[in-house]
Motif scaffolding. Structure first.
Motif, PDB file in Angstrom:
ATOM      1  N   ALA A  11       3.095   8.878 -12.663  1.00  0.00           N
ATOM      2  CA  ALA A  11       2.561  10.024 -12.303  1.00  0.00           C
ATOM      3  C   ALA A  11       1.888  10.136 -10.931  1.00  0.00           C
ATOM      4  O   ALA A  11       2.023  11.050 -10.199  1.00  0.00           O
ATOM      5  N   ASN A  12       1.396   9.064 -10.491  1.00  0.00           N
ATOM      6  CA  ASN A  12       0.469   9.213  -9.301  1.00  0.00           C
ATOM      7  C   ASN A  12       0.927   7.512  -8.242  1.00  0.00           C
ATOM      8  O   ASN A  12       0.383   6.676  -8.543  1.00  0.00           O
ATOM      9  N   PRO A  13       2.023   7.670  -7.778  1.00  0.00           N
ATOM     10  CA  PRO A  13       2.280   6.442  -6.971  1.00  0.00           C
ATOM     11  C   PRO A  13       1.476   5.784  -6.314  1.00  0.00           C
ATOM     12  O   PRO A  13       1.201   4.503  -6.388  1.00  0.00           O
ATOM     13  N   LEU A  14       0.766   6.573  -5.298  1.00  0.00           N
ATOM     14  CA  LEU A  14      -0.156   5.954  -4.414  1.00  0.00           C
ATOM     15  C   LEU A  14      -1.266   5.236  -5.237  1.00  0.00           C
ATOM     16  O   LEU A  14      -1.835   4.486  -4.763  1.00  0.00           O
ATOM     17  N   ALA A  15      -1.888   6.140  -6.249  1.00  0.00           N
ATOM     18  CA  ALA A  15      -3.012   5.617  -6.913  1.00  0.00           C
ATOM     19  C   ALA A  15      -2.336   4.054  -7.649  1.00  0.00           C
ATOM     20  O   ALA A  15      -3.452   3.350  -7.738  1.00  0.00           O
ATOM     21  N   HIS A  16      -1.272   4.164  -7.972  1.00  0.00           N
ATOM     22  CA  HIS A  16      -0.766   3.047  -8.732  1.00  0.00           C
ATOM     23  C   HIS A  16      -0.716   2.053  -7.528  1.00  0.00           C
ATOM     24  O   HIS A  16      -1.223   0.647  -8.213  1.00  0.00           O
ATOM     25  N   LEU A  17      -0.309   2.072  -6.674  1.00  0.00           N
ATOM     26  CA  LEU A  17      -0.302   1.308  -5.364  1.00  0.00           C
ATOM     27  C   LEU A  17      -1.637   0.868  -4.980  1.00  0.00           C
ATOM     28  O   LEU A  17      -1.933  -0.475  -4.866  1.00  0.00           O
ATOM     29  N   GLU A  18      -2.708   1.692  -4.958  1.00  0.00           N
ATOM     30  CA  GLU A  18      -3.941   1.264  -4.534  1.00  0.00           C
ATOM     31  C   GLU A  18      -4.543   0.346  -5.595  1.00  0.00           C
ATOM     32  O   GLU A  18      -5.367  -0.624  -5.164  1.00  0.00           O
ATOM     33  N   ALA A  19      -4.262   0.703  -6.875  1.00  0.00           N
ATOM     34  CA  ALA A  19      -4.750  -0.223  -7.807  1.00  0.00           C
ATOM     35  C   ALA A  19      -4.702  -1.612  -7.900  1.00  0.00           C
ATOM     36  O   ALA A  19      -5.357  -2.593  -7.829  1.00  0.00           O
ATOM     37  N   ILE A  20      -3.289  -1.839  -7.418  1.00  0.00           N
ATOM     38  CA  ILE A  20      -2.744  -3.079  -7.350  1.00  0.00           C
ATOM     39  C   ILE A  20      -3.599  -3.840  -6.201  1.00  0.00           C
ATOM     40  O   ILE A  20      -3.912  -4.886  -6.196  1.00  0.00           O
ATOM     41  N   VAL A  21      -3.322  -3.017  -5.115  1.00  0.00           N
ATOM     42  CA  VAL A  21      -3.960  -3.706  -3.872  1.00  0.00           C
ATOM     43  C   VAL A  21      -5.444  -4.089  -3.930  1.00  0.00           C
ATOM     44  O   VAL A  21      -5.896  -5.141  -3.699  1.00  0.00           O
ATOM     45  N   GLN A  22      -6.336  -3.389  -4.853  1.00  0.00           N
ATOM     46  CA  GLN A  22      -7.663  -3.711  -5.021  1.00  0.00           C
ATOM     47  C   GLN A  22      -7.947  -4.760  -5.928  1.00  0.00           C
ATOM     48  O   GLN A  22      -8.891  -5.587  -5.819  1.00  0.00           O
ATOM     49  N   LEU A  23      -6.845  -5.139  -6.547  1.00  0.00           N
ATOM     50  CA  LEU A  23      -6.693  -6.445  -7.688  1.00  0.00           C
ATOM     51  C   LEU A  23      -6.783  -7.714  -6.560  1.00  0.00           C
ATOM     52  O   LEU A  23      -6.863  -8.740  -6.966  1.00  0.00           O
ATOM     53  N   LEU A  24      -6.091  -7.439  -5.467  1.00  0.00           N
ATOM     54  CA  LEU A  24      -5.678  -8.589  -4.642  1.00  0.00           C
ATOM     55  C   LEU A  24      -6.904  -9.373  -4.056  1.00  0.00           C
ATOM     56  O   LEU A  24      -8.024  -8.703  -3.561  1.00  0.00           O
ATOM     57  N   ARG A  25      -7.235 -10.769  -4.201  1.00  0.00           N
ATOM     58  CA  ARG A  25      -8.115 -11.226  -3.649  1.00  0.00           C
ATOM     59  C   ARG A  25      -8.187 -11.757  -2.037  1.00  0.00           C
ATOM     60  O   ARG A  25      -9.041 -11.726  -1.270  1.00  0.00           O
ATOM     61  N   GLU A  26      -6.876 -11.696  -1.399  1.00  0.00           N
ATOM     62  CA  GLU A  26      -6.767 -11.920  -0.304  1.00  0.00           C
ATOM     63  C   GLU A  26      -6.774 -10.710   0.463  1.00  0.00           C
ATOM     64  O   GLU A  26      -6.505  -9.676  -0.153  1.00  0.00           O
ATOM     65  N   PRO A  27      -6.997 -10.454   1.836  1.00  0.00           N
ATOM     66  CA  PRO A  27      -7.105  -9.275   2.536  1.00  0.00           C
ATOM     67  C   PRO A  27      -5.806  -8.608   2.519  1.00  0.00           C
ATOM     68  O   PRO A  27      -4.752  -9.237   2.756  1.00  0.00           O
ATOM     69  N   PHE A  28      -5.768  -7.325   2.327  1.00  0.00           N
ATOM     70  CA  PHE A  28      -4.355  -6.691   2.039  1.00  0.00           C
ATOM     71  C   PHE A  28      -4.604  -5.279   2.496  1.00  0.00           C
ATOM     72  O   PHE A  28      -5.609  -4.692   2.449  1.00  0.00           O
ATOM     73  N   LEU A  29      -3.434  -4.532   3.130  1.00  0.00           N
ATOM     74  CA  LEU A  29      -3.578  -3.141   3.553  1.00  0.00           C
ATOM     75  C   LEU A  29      -2.163  -2.614   3.506  1.00  0.00           C
ATOM     76  O   LEU A  29      -1.179  -3.322   3.448  1.00  0.00           O
ATOM     77  N   VAL A  30      -2.016  -1.432   3.607  1.00  0.00           N
ATOM     78  CA  VAL A  30      -0.839  -0.620   3.220  1.00  0.00           C
ATOM     79  C   VAL A  30      -0.788   0.446   4.548  1.00  0.00           C
ATOM     80  O   VAL A  30      -1.926   1.066   4.682  1.00  0.00           O
ATOM     81  N   LEU A  31       0.081   0.392   5.209  1.00  0.00           N
ATOM     82  CA  LEU A  31       0.481   1.196   6.412  1.00  0.00           C
ATOM     83  C   LEU A  31       1.351   2.231   6.272  1.00  0.00           C
ATOM     84  O   LEU A  31       2.411   2.206   5.387  1.00  0.00           O
ATOM     85  N   ASP A  32       1.335   3.465   6.840  1.00  0.00           N
ATOM     86  CA  ASP A  32       2.542   4.630   6.872  1.00  0.00           C
ATOM     87  C   ASP A  32       3.316   4.135   8.064  1.00  0.00           C
ATOM     88  O   ASP A  32       3.026   3.143   8.745  1.00  0.00           O
ATOM     89  N   ASP A  33       4.289   5.076   8.166  1.00  0.00           N
ATOM     90  CA  ASP A  33       5.263   4.674   9.325  1.00  0.00           C
ATOM     91  C   ASP A  33       4.712   5.078  10.721  1.00  0.00           C
ATOM     92  O   ASP A  33       5.590   4.699  11.692  1.00  0.00           O
ATOM     93  N   SER A  34       3.504   5.420  10.670  1.00  0.00           N
ATOM     94  CA  SER A  34       2.857   5.646  12.013  1.00  0.00           C
ATOM     95  C   SER A  34       1.937   4.573  12.385  1.00  0.00           C
ATOM     96  O   SER A  34       1.112   4.651  13.147  1.00  0.00           O
ATOM     97  N   PHE A  35       1.848   3.478  11.414  1.00  0.00           N
ATOM     98  CA  PHE A  35       1.034   2.381  11.515  1.00  0.00           C
ATOM     99  C   PHE A  35      -0.582   2.804  11.300  1.00  0.00           C
ATOM    100  O   PHE A  35      -1.263   2.252  11.634  1.00  0.00           O
ATOM    101  N   HIS A  36      -0.677   3.560  10.501  1.00  0.00           N
ATOM    102  CA  HIS A  36      -2.186   3.996   9.996  1.00  0.00           C
ATOM    103  C   HIS A  36      -2.240   3.512   8.726  1.00  0.00           C
ATOM    104  O   HIS A  36      -1.480   3.397   7.660  1.00  0.00           O
ATOM    105  N   ILE A  37      -3.419   3.008   8.663  1.00  0.00           N
ATOM    106  CA  ILE A  37      -3.810   2.417   7.339  1.00  0.00           C
ATOM    107  C   ILE A  37      -4.155   3.235   6.115  1.00  0.00           C
ATOM    108  O   ILE A  37      -5.099   4.195   6.371  1.00  0.00           O
ATOM    109  N   LYS A  38      -3.400   3.260   5.083  1.00  0.00           N
ATOM    110  CA  LYS A  38      -3.367   4.163   4.160  1.00  0.00           C
ATOM    111  C   LYS A  38      -4.409   3.745   2.699  1.00  0.00           C
ATOM    112  O   LYS A  38      -5.128   4.657   2.052  1.00  0.00           O
TER     113      LYS A  38
END
Length: 392
Positions: A11-38
């Motif tokens: 239903a909400n792919p970005l929210a699904h991805l963000e929920a996964i990212v927040q669970l990670l203990r190592e530093p993690f980030l997601v970029l768009d195709d302009s290299f901006h941090i989403k």
């Protein structure tokens, strides 16, 4: 129900991805195709020491006043964006104005093209600064150790040639003087001659002991499986005369094999047994017992035959000599350290220092229990198998 729903069913792919990212203990980030941090997780904020509001929607290369704009990293991210070429363990060593010197390992992965959001790249970042500093310290320590070993080798070379040559001449000419002129010397002169000869003999012993100490590392042999019973038999054969002279009794219990430098283990036992013979009580002949046990990882004694399950060995050399006060335990293993005068007991005070150096080279420990007048027990613990240390 489809057990493997496609990305389009979320239903909400970005929210699904963000929920996964927040669970990670190592530093993690997601970029768009302009290299901006989403999106990023708290671990990344902690590394940068910045709040999440100062990071989201920022140009990754503009973070921290552009200090993440590293040309090789930029090239990797461009390849990741344009050709989906993932990368791992890119090492970024950078001196940050706020964070100081840091080392990061960076992994990059592209999202599947069918993922229905504008994000295209995932970055995992590990701060290995502490590990890198520890590795550099270890490398420096190893360099110093190599230099120290070279200096010991130089000393051993000097001691075995340059120092001994004039000493041999002193001994030779004093022997000639004693032989040819001894009868013409006064009592005072003969006393001086005896002192010169005794001093030369002590110097010879000291040089030999220092050479033995230096050669523990400079002339070391590889670790191999050893036959302890054979080694002990050879040591007792070498010490046959002092054993007979002191009327000593030597008890040898069952001994077991392990990996070691056979010549150094022989020297270790020779020093410990000689100590038991030398520091004997005036009212009883020496009694020395040599015993051994296998150890398991929890420090309990293992089955005597279970060589495959044992982790270490414990070797004991026990005597009934004069003993010592245990408050001097650390002192007795120091080089040139003596608890008694040279007139009471001869020696240079290097024997137990050599023992400690040998045991430490075998990744073990040596200690002792004793009480004044009640003998001493020297306890050596070593691994059954020596670790393989890669060369630098």
């Amino acid at each position: 129900m489809n057990p493997n729903p496609s990305f389009t069913t979320i239903a909400n792919p970005l929210a699904h991805l963000e929920a996964i990212v927040q669970l990670l203990r190592e530093p993690f980030l997601v970029l768009d195709d302009s290299f901006h941090i989403k999106t990023c997780n708290p671990a990344f904020c902690h590394v940068l020491e910045m709040p999440v509001t100062a990071i989201l929607d920022q140009d990754f290369f503009g973070l921290d006043q552009g200090q993440w704009d590293h040309p090789p990293l930029r090239a990797l991210l461009m390849e990741l964006k344009e050709h989906q070429r993932a990368f791992q363990d890119f090492e970024l060593c950078q001196s940050f104005s706020r964070l100081g010197d840091r080392t990061f390992l960076i992994d990059g992965q592209s999202l599947p093209q069918e993922y229905p959001v504008e994000t295209t790249m995932l970055l995992g970042i590990r701060d290995i600064s502490d590990r890198k500093r520890a590795e550099l310290k270890l490398e420096e320590f190893n360099r110093q150790l190599i230099q120290s070993n070279r200096e010991l080798q130089d000393f051993a070379s000097v001691a075995s040639h340059d120092l001994q040559e004039p000493l041999r001449k002193i001994q030779a000419f004093t022997d000639l003087l004693a032989t040819e002129l001894g009868a013409d010397l006064s009592e005072t002169g003969r006393g001086y001659m005896d002192r010169i000869q005794n001093a030369a003999s002590r110097m010879q012993t000291l040089i030999n002991d220092l050479l033995s100490y230096a050669r523990v590392t400079t002339k070391a042999n590889p670790f191999v499986p050893i036959d302890m019973e054979q080694i002990v038999a050879e040591v007792l054969s070498d010490l046959e005369f002092p054993i007979q002279q002191s009327q000593a009794t030597i008890q040898v219990d069952t001994l077991y094999g392990f990996e070691a430098d056979p010549l150094q283990i022989r020297l270790l036992l020779q020093n410990l047994i000689s100590n038991g013979l030398k520091f004997q009580s005036c009212d009883r002949p020496p009694q020395i017992r040599i015993s051994m046990e296998y150890l398991t990882a929890n420090a309990n004694f293992a089955d005597a035959n279970a060589t495959d399950t044992a982790d270490g060995i414990q070797l004991r050399v026990q005597d009934n000599g004069i003993g010592f006060k245990e408050k001097y335990l650390d002192r007795i293993f120091g080089i040139f350290q003596r608890l008694h005068s040279r007139n009471e007991y001869p020696g240079t005070g290097i024997g137990l220092a050599i023992c400690r150096k040998i045991v430490e080279r075998h990744n073990g420990t040596i200690t002792a229990t004793s009480d004044l007048g009640s003998g001493a027990t020297f306890i050596i613990t070593m691994p059954v198998k020596q670790p393989v240390i890669p060369s630098l």
